[in-house]
Design an enzyme around this catalytic site. Sequence first.
Site, mmCIF file in Angstrom:
data_model
loop_
_atom_site.group_PDB
_atom_site.id
_atom_site.type_symbol
_atom_site.label_atom_id
_atom_site.label_comp_id
_atom_site.label_asym_id
_atom_site.label_seq_id
_atom_site.Cartn_x
_atom_site.Cartn_y
_atom_site.Cartn_z
ATOM 1 N N ASP A 58 10.721 -17.568 -2.348
ATOM 2 C CA ASP A 58 10.347 -16.409 -1.528
ATOM 3 C C ASP A 58 9.617 -16.712 -0.225
ATOM 4 O OD1 ASP A 58 11.272 -15.258 -3.838
ATOM 5 O OD2 ASP A 58 9.453 -14.141 -4.289
ATOM 6 N N GLU A 99 3.580 -19.929 -14.256
ATOM 7 C CA GLU A 99 4.695 -19.735 -13.334
ATOM 8 C C GLU A 99 4.877 -20.964 -12.426
ATOM 9 O OE1 GLU A 99 4.036 -16.217 -11.039
ATOM 10 O OE2 GLU A 99 6.037 -16.208 -10.136
HETATM 11 C C1 DGY Z 1 8.542 -11.038 -6.230
HETATM 12 O O1 DGY Z 1 8.377 -9.825 -6.262
HETATM 13 O O2 DGY Z 1 7.661 -11.857 -5.994
HETATM 14 C C2 DGY Z 1 9.872 -11.540 -6.548
HETATM 15 O O3 DGY Z 1 9.988 -12.903 -6.457
HETATM 16 C C3 DGY Z 1 10.895 -10.853 -5.692
HETATM 17 O O4 DGY Z 1 12.021 -10.761 -6.436
#
Ligand code: DGY
Length: 461
Positions: A189, A424
């Site tokens: 992201d 995570e």
């Molecule tokens: C988040 O919301 O952080 C996700 O990775 C987007 O899908």
Amino acid sequence: MEVPFGRLKNRKNCYLLPSQTPLMQTGLPEKAAEVLQNNWQHGFTIPCEGLYPFQWNWDSGFIALGWGHLDVERAKMEIRSLLLGQWQNGFLPHIVFHNEAETYFPGPDVWDVGRSRFAPEKKTSGITQPPVLGFVLEFLYDRHGDALMDFAAEVFPALYAWHAYLYTHRDLHNEGLVYICHNWEAGTDNTPVWDAIWEGMDSPSYDLNRRDTQHVDAANRPSNREYEHYIHLVELFKSWDYEDAKIGANSPFLIQDPLFNALLMRSNEGLIRLGKLLGREAEVARLEQWQERSLKHFHKKLYSPLNKAYVYYDLRNERKLEAVSSSSFIPLFAGIPSPAIAREMVAHHFDRGRFSGSRDAYYLCASFDPTSEAFDPGRYWRGPVWVNLNWLLYHGLLRYGFGRLAEKVRKDTLELLEQYGFYEYFDPRRQLDSGKTHAYGGNNFSWSAALYLDLIQHPES
Ligand code: DGY
């Protein structure tokens, strides 16, 4: 739920004996099974309670691999549930909102995908994620053999339609290299790779209603300014009713991503193999054409002799984005580089190179170049180790015969999970004094647990 101990099978589909599974003694496989069980929601698995309360696309693929070790019926349900969100043009969204939850932003009202003429009945997001299901299906087949063929026959058409959508609507120059139009489509992201894109975007401010920073320390997540760009892109796509032609022509974010395209190609391989077994000749022929076209252009366009790694291509500004991330190595997983290029890349980055550091200062594999100024070891995709990327890298290295390095990636991953639990992401810096590092983001994270169950199946490597 019944613990997996006696039920774990090796690649030949046999039950593992305790002597073959030394890590079992830690009780961690049982805990991994518990994570998946607790995150299971009547037919699919949420990635993480609170933080990610719906079904996510590539998460589900990795999670299905984990279920494949515990209860293959659940692996099938996971994939079936995701496919309920498929659009009529084959597009497979990154989130399916089967359920209601107030703990995540942006929810279905923000996405408002009903504007698209292709939207399904289910509520979904309007962007996709890396296409992993083709190879996930193949891995499940390798483990379960013919018992999986009915299921493979059931989902093959939907997976083929997804690939057909990508090659038809997102390959602007017929290069076999599809574009992504949003950083969330990459999966990585907030990688520093996007900084150059955000610099060129003048997104307005939004009244963000972020929930992620209520679950996780804001220091480990993307900044508010980054979120404004993310939401601005969504608003643009909505204003174009999610029409691909308009997105392709106008989106300020239009990237050929080496991770996304490598996973698409590895999934093509899976579908070609299974398609042959299923007698789907016409689809196999088409998949082979796409694969050939992709292979022809991937290396030429995305390899950087400067960085000795695969990099991203910014189609909107016609430039390579010269930065190295863990995604840069995933073409190994799809067999893309020649053996000589693979050796060059591995020697440069891992033989006491950028990603290992002198004296193995870093756990493999940081998600972003540890020698870069933009490297941030605690912030999401700007440096931390991710279990899914390590899983892909592990298999990629094995594919090219880098057995020792592959084993190091596997061991580092297991060590982090054993020491800190199913978080995570993890700080890649090895603390040589305390031997400790930091775990970040959501705990009891489904793909960390699922891929742990898979990685412990390789005691012989
Ligand atoms: C988040 O919301 O952080 C996700 O990775 C987007 O899908």
